[in-house]
Design an enzyme around this catalytic site. Structure first.
Site, short mmCIF file in Angstrom:
data_model
loop_
_atom_site.label_atom_id
_atom_site.label_comp_id
_atom_site.label_asym_id
_atom_site.label_seq_id
_atom_site.Cartn_x
_atom_site.Cartn_y
_atom_site.Cartn_z
N HIS A 112 0.95 -1.25 -0.14
CA HIS A 112 0.05 0.26 -0.05
C HIS A 112 0.84 1.17 0.10
O HIS A 112 0.93 1.84 1.15
CB HIS A 112 -0.74 0.22 1.18
CG HIS A 112 -1.85 -1.24 1.49
ND1 HIS A 112 -1.37 -2.34 1.98
CD2 HIS A 112 -3.00 -1.47 1.18
CE1 HIS A 112 -2.26 -3.16 2.20
NE2 HIS A 112 -3.40 -2.74 1.66
N ASP B 276 0.04 -1.65 4.66
CA ASP B 276 -0.29 -0.45 5.43
C ASP B 276 -1.48 0.22 4.75
O ASP B 276 -1.79 1.30 4.17
CB ASP B 276 0.87 0.61 5.19
CG ASP B 276 0.71 1.98 5.55
OD1 ASP B 276 0.03 2.08 6.82
OD2 ASP B 276 1.25 2.92 5.21
N SER C 1 6.55 5.92 2.48
CA SER C 1 7.25 4.61 2.63
C SER C 1 8.01 4.14 1.70
O SER C 1 9.19 3.77 1.89
CB SER C 1 6.33 3.39 3.27
OG SER C 1 5.21 3.39 2.63
C1 LIG Z 1 -1.94 4.53 4.62
S1 LIG Z 1 -1.65 4.84 2.92
C2 LIG Z 1 -0.20 4.32 2.63
C3 LIG Z 1 1.03 5.31 2.91
C4 LIG Z 1 2.08 4.75 2.73
N1 LIG Z 1 2.48 3.01 3.02
C5 LIG Z 1 3.25 5.59 3.31
O1 LIG Z 1 3.87 5.19 4.60
O2 LIG Z 1 3.76 6.55 2.92
C6 LIG Z 1 -2.58 3.42 2.36
C7 LIG Z 1 -2.72 3.51 0.84
O3 LIG Z 1 -3.18 2.22 0.23
C8 LIG Z 1 -3.96 2.36 -0.80
N2 LIG Z 1 -5.00 1.29 -0.82
C9 LIG Z 1 -6.22 1.14 -0.33
N3 LIG Z 1 -6.65 -0.06 -0.68
C10 LIG Z 1 -5.74 -0.74 -1.34
C11 LIG Z 1 -5.77 -2.16 -1.93
N4 LIG Z 1 -6.84 -3.24 -1.69
N5 LIG Z 1 -4.62 -2.63 -2.31
C12 LIG Z 1 -3.69 -1.68 -2.48
N6 LIG Z 1 -3.55 -0.33 -2.10
C13 LIG Z 1 -4.56 0.00 -1.37
C14 LIG Z 1 -4.55 3.61 -0.81
O4 LIG Z 1 -4.91 4.17 -1.85
C15 LIG Z 1 -3.49 4.55 -0.03
O5 LIG Z 1 -2.81 5.28 -0.85
#
Ligand SMILES: C[S@@+](CC[C@H](N)C(=O)[O-])C[C@H]1O[C@@H](n2cnc3c(N)ncnc32)[C@H](O)[C@@H]1O
Length: 282
Positions: A41, A165, A101
């Site tokens: 994510h 995440d 991240s």
């Molecule tokens: C909390 S943010 C991630 C932040 C990033 N890991 C960081 O620390 O910079 C969660 C991300 O997951 C994405 N997301 C949501 N559902 C998802 C899925 N089923 N599969 C992949 N990505 C997803 C969202 O669009 C969002 O950008």
């Protein structure tokens, strides 16, 4: 999918997550052999703290906004990789650009290390590609996180860190993340799995901890930073990470760092940092 991380980048939860991620990567680098980071994510990679989204919530002020003053030399030595990643993005000084991240991990990776940065939101995936896709060590994908994990494990290097995440905006997210870890472990039992979770007043952190504990993976560590008391409808009071197959001595680093973060980022006199084994090392 309503969640956009740009509104939350640099908040206290990001500070904890990114400092822990940086320490994990530093431990991975202690062996010469290359590793792979699977950021399931990934978000957009780089965030503008002076942008419209960050300005609307001001959340970064609860996190990176409070990190300017130096900590003790012992803490500073451990968080130096995180500080350097931020400094690299802001050559003029100050902090306007904040590394997400995948950007943070990439900045710390070596020539032979590789990364899969995965983001489901189409627009965010495009921005991620623009921000990091130029680097040959990175492959940007736009899959559901579970599919991404299944498709990329085991990594060819047989060493890897998997960051899970999600935004926890769908009701069954807890079941989904547990399923992802199970799928991941089946394919890559020795992987370092990092699961981020929010602490509100719903007990999610304990549900996830019990589920992960039941997996019985030696060296499973729980690290948590509470900045205030959790109460109903009170929003994000803290956050934590469950780290399966935690690198040797990561716990020692975090026992130095996390109490200092709690003291700095806690609201008023409140601020609690905990580091505990959920499943001890063998
Ligand atoms: C909390 S943010 C991630 C932040 C990033 N890991 C960081 O620390 O910079 C969660 C991300 O997951 C994405 N997301 C949501 N559902 C998802 C899925 N089923 N599969 C992949 N990505 C997803 C969202 O669009 C969002 O950008």
């Amino acid at each position: 999918m309503n969640y956009r991380h740009a509104y939350h980048a640099g908040n206290h939860a990001d500070v904890l997550k990114h400092i822990v991620l940086a320490r994990v990567i530093e431990h991975m680098k202690k062996k010469d052999k290359a590793f792979r980071v699977i950021d399931a994510h990934a978000g957009i990679g780089v965030y503008d703290l002076k942008g419209i989204e960050a300005g609307k919530t001001g959340e970064w002020e609860t996190g990176i906004g409070k990190m300017a003053a130096p900590f003790s030399p012992e803490v500073e030595a451990l968080i130096a990789p995180y500080r350097e990643a931020i400094a690299k993005l802001n050559p003029q000084g100050g902090i306007v650009q904040y590394p997400g991240s995948p950007d943070l991990a990439l900045g710390l990776m070596r020539y032979d290390d590789r990364m899969v940065a995965n983001e489901l939101h189409p627009e965010d995936a495009m921005t991620l590609q623009r921000n990091l896709g130029w680097d040959e060590r990175v492959k940007v994908t736009e899959l559901d996180a579970d599919t991404c994990i299944k498709a990329n494990l085991p990594p060819p290097e047989r060493r890897g860190v998997i960051l899970i995440d999600p935004p926890y905006e769908v009701k069954n997210e807890a079941e989904r993340v547990i399923r992802m870890i199970r799928h991941g472990l089946r394919r890559f039992a020795q992987g370092v799995f990092m699961l981020w979770y929010p602490v509100k007043a719903d007990g999610l952190e304990n549900v996830l901890t019990s589920e992960v504990q039941a997996m019985g993976v030696a060296s499973t560590l729980r690290v948590e930073l509470m900045v205030r008391e959790a109460f109903d409808a009170g929003g994000l009071a803290g956050s934590g990470l469950l780290i399966l197959n935690a690198p040797w001595k990561l716990d020692e680093d975090l026992r130095v760092i996390v109490p200092a973060l709690a003291e700095r980022l806690g609201l008023g006199a409140f601020g609690r940092g905990t580091v505990e084994w959920v499943v001890p090392p063998k």
